[in-house]
Design an enzyme around this catalytic site. Structure first.
Site, short mmCIF file in Angstrom:
data_model
loop_
_atom_site.label_atom_id
_atom_site.label_comp_id
_atom_site.label_asym_id
_atom_site.label_seq_id
_atom_site.Cartn_x
_atom_site.Cartn_y
_atom_site.Cartn_z
N CYS A 238 0.82 -1.21 0.00
CA CYS A 238 0.00 0.00 0.00
C CYS A 238 0.86 1.27 0.00
CB CYS A 238 -0.99 0.01 1.16
SG CYS A 238 -0.22 -0.16 2.77
N CYS B 259 28.17 33.51 12.10
CA CYS B 259 29.03 33.36 13.28
C CYS B 259 28.57 34.34 14.36
CB CYS B 259 30.48 33.65 12.88
SG CYS B 259 31.62 33.73 14.28
N CYS C 80 31.93 36.94 15.21
CA CYS C 80 32.35 38.02 14.32
C CYS C 80 31.22 38.50 13.40
CB CYS C 80 33.56 37.60 13.49
SG CYS C 80 33.17 36.42 12.18
N HIS D 22 -1.67 1.63 7.41
CA HIS D 22 -2.11 1.44 6.02
C HIS D 22 -2.00 2.77 5.29
CE1 HIS D 22 -4.22 -0.23 2.65
NE2 HIS D 22 -5.26 0.58 2.80
ZN LIG Z 1 33.52 34.26 13.07
#
Ligand SMILES: [Zn+2]
Length: 348
Positions: free
Chosen positions: A31, A175, A178, A305
């Protein structure tokens, strides 16, 4: 059955609005396969291609080409004959030759089957070239990077199946130290979306969870290309390129399949009702999709099913395909249920 009845049925099934209302016999826990085949059978551009596609067993040399060949044969049978059901035995056999885990008669996951199946169809038709490496100048704009990545991918993976089903996902890694961001672009064949903890939600809530910013910390910390060391980062997704056919998989099963979520996800069912614009990487006001098929899973994880509910391309009526039986038309307001597992949308 009296001959007169048979004749009448045959006439009904010869009209364009009745063609395709063909069940698939269950040949032992198949099925999951029947449900997916019905959804693909109602993918109009795929079916149009397959009905015009003529291969012979002689030219079908690879295992994937055998699968394509048997699938095309089956689709042609389903859309041209006046029978009430057909047996997908040859397709099952061809598929099991390539994918050994399907050679027994155990229940399988429909979404996993769909991925393997589309991959086989794609491989059978792929005229892409291999070997070329992708070099992208980091100073290019995101959209330019996306285009070059897509063109490179399309040269490698060149088939109608890719044209119809594949989109491009943009993931952005930022990040937290930074602030440097880096983007990557990956093809996707479907969106596997998580379900929120509420027992009832809208599909949009699942899509929001899917694209939501996620923090990668601890063992998961990626290496920041600017800091040159592993940093805590955030990761988020947007859709760079929308596919013609959008497949959305509701993650009802845990990784181990020990449990199943039975949340009701209210998904858009009307024409053009799903608007994906807010998930796009670029401002895009017109990304509307229409639902045309649903693969439903009923019951528990172990047993369960599968059936399919599909919209007829001519009559636009919804029918339930439960193995060899096909229901009369069902109203659109009955489509949403806790069984919905894979949703098939066509870009409007
Ligand atoms: Zn960084």
């Amino acid at each position: 059955m009296p001959a007169v009845n048979r004749t009448r049925r045959r006439q009904i099934h010869n009209t364009p609005s009745e063609l395709g209302l063909c069940g698939l016999r269950n040949i032992g826990n198949t099925c999951f396969m029947n449900s997916v085949i019905q959804c693909l059978s109602h993918t109009t551009e795929l079916t149009r291609f397959l009905r015009a596609h003529h291969t012979s067993t002689r030219t079908a040399t690879s295992k994937d080409q055998q699968i394509l060949h048997e699938f095309a044969k089956l689709i042609q049978e389903m859309w041209t004959t006046n029978v009430h059901s057909v047996t997908p035995m040859e397709l099952k056999r061809a598929f099991s030759t390539k994918h050994r885990m399907y050679s027994d008669y155990n229940q399988q996951d429909a979404q996993e089957f769909l991925r393997f199946f589309l991959d086989s169809l794609h491989s059978a038709l792929n005229s892409g070239v291999k070997g070329e490496t992708l070099n992208i100048d980091d100073n290019l704009s995101d959209n330019k990077k996306a285009d070059l990545t897509w063109e490179w991918y399309a040269r490698h993976e060149n088939s109608l199946i890719r044209d119809l089903f594949v989109g491009q996902l943009k993931s952005t890694l930022k990040c937290t130290t930074c602030g440097n961001t880096s983007v990557t672009f990956d093809p996707f064949w479907d969106l596997s979306v998580p379900l929120p903890s509420s027992s009832r939600c809208k599909l949009e809530a699942c899509l929001d969870l899917f694209i939501r910013e996620e923090v990668l910390d601890g063992d998961e910390m990626p290496t920041c290309s600017k800091c040159k060391t592993r940093r805590k980062c955030t990761k988020s997704f947007t859709i760079q390129r929308f596919p013609k056919y959008l497949v959305i998989h509701l993650k009802r099963f845990s990784e181990t399949r020990w449990s199943k979520l039975s949340n009701i996800v209210e998904f858009p069912t009307a024409d053009r009702e799903l608007n994906m614009a807010s998930y796009g990487a670029n401002a895009n006001s017109n990304v509307h999709y229409s639902l045309y098929a649903i693969s439903n899973h009923m019951g528990s994880t172990a047993g369960g099913h599968y059936v399919a509910i599909c919209k007829h391309p001519v009559s636009h009526k919804w029918h339930e395909f439960n193995d060899n039986s096909v229901s009369d038309a069902i109203p659109e307001n009955c489509l949403v249920s806790s069984s919905a597992y894979i949703l098939f949308y066509e870009r409007a």
